[in-house]
Design a protein around this motif. Structure first.
Motif, PDB file in Angstrom:
ATOM      1  N   LEU A  43      14.320 -24.149  17.154  1.00  0.00           N
ATOM      2  CA  LEU A  43      13.391 -23.032  17.334  1.00  0.00           C
ATOM      3  C   LEU A  43      13.785 -22.237  18.570  1.00  0.00           C
ATOM      4  O   LEU A  43      14.012 -22.793  19.640  1.00  0.00           O
ATOM      5  N   ASN A  44      13.830 -20.918  18.424  1.00  0.00           N
ATOM      6  CA  ASN A  44      14.136 -20.069  19.578  1.00  0.00           C
ATOM      7  C   ASN A  44      12.842 -19.631  20.263  1.00  0.00           C
ATOM      8  O   ASN A  44      11.748 -20.090  19.903  1.00  0.00           O
ATOM      9  N   GLU A  45      12.949 -18.759  21.232  1.00  0.00           N
ATOM     10  CA  GLU A  45      11.782 -18.315  22.003  1.00  0.00           C
ATOM     11  C   GLU A  45      10.770 -17.543  21.161  1.00  0.00           C
ATOM     12  O   GLU A  45       9.606 -17.421  21.529  1.00  0.00           O
ATOM     13  N   ASN A  46      11.195 -17.046  20.000  1.00  0.00           N
ATOM     14  CA  ASN A  46      10.294 -16.331  19.081  1.00  0.00           C
ATOM     15  C   ASN A  46       9.710 -17.252  18.014  1.00  0.00           C
ATOM     16  O   ASN A  46       9.133 -16.785  17.031  1.00  0.00           O
ATOM     17  N   GLU A  47       9.909 -18.578  18.210  1.00  0.00           N
ATOM     18  CA  GLU A  47       9.422 -19.589  17.259  1.00  0.00           C
ATOM     19  C   GLU A  47      10.039 -19.425  15.872  1.00  0.00           C
ATOM     20  O   GLU A  47       9.403 -19.687  14.851  1.00  0.00           O
ATOM     21  N   LYS A  48      11.293 -18.994  15.845  1.00  0.00           N
ATOM     22  CA  LYS A  48      12.059 -18.870  14.606  1.00  0.00           C
ATOM     23  C   LYS A  48      13.291 -19.750  14.724  1.00  0.00           C
ATOM     24  O   LYS A  48      13.890 -19.879  15.793  1.00  0.00           O
TER      25      LYS A  48
END
Length: 69
Positions: A29-34
């Motif tokens: 998961l990245n900082e954008n929750e993707k």
């Protein structure tokens, strides 16, 4: 469907194994929750988990077992 459910639920790391290709893909998961693809590992590599830094898996042992079936 699992991919979307895990992402929505905030599962921090998701692995996809392709037994016939002897490949493991690691999504984080990245900082954008993707989810984004962090790494791809092939049969002769050592896989290092992102959220468990001490966890290492020798994929040659995993895929070797798969071939025995």
């Amino acid at each position: 469907t699992k991919y979307a459910l895990y992402e929505e639920s905030g599962v921090k790391e998701y692995w996809v194994v392709f037994p016939s290709e002897h490949v493991l893909q690691q999504y984080v998961l990245n900082e954008n929750e993707k989810y984004e693809l962090k790494s791809s590992f092939v049969e002769d590599e050592i896989f290092n988990a992102h959220i468990f830094p001490d966890l290492q898996i020798d994929l040659s042992e995993i895929f070797e077992e798969e071939e025995e079936f």
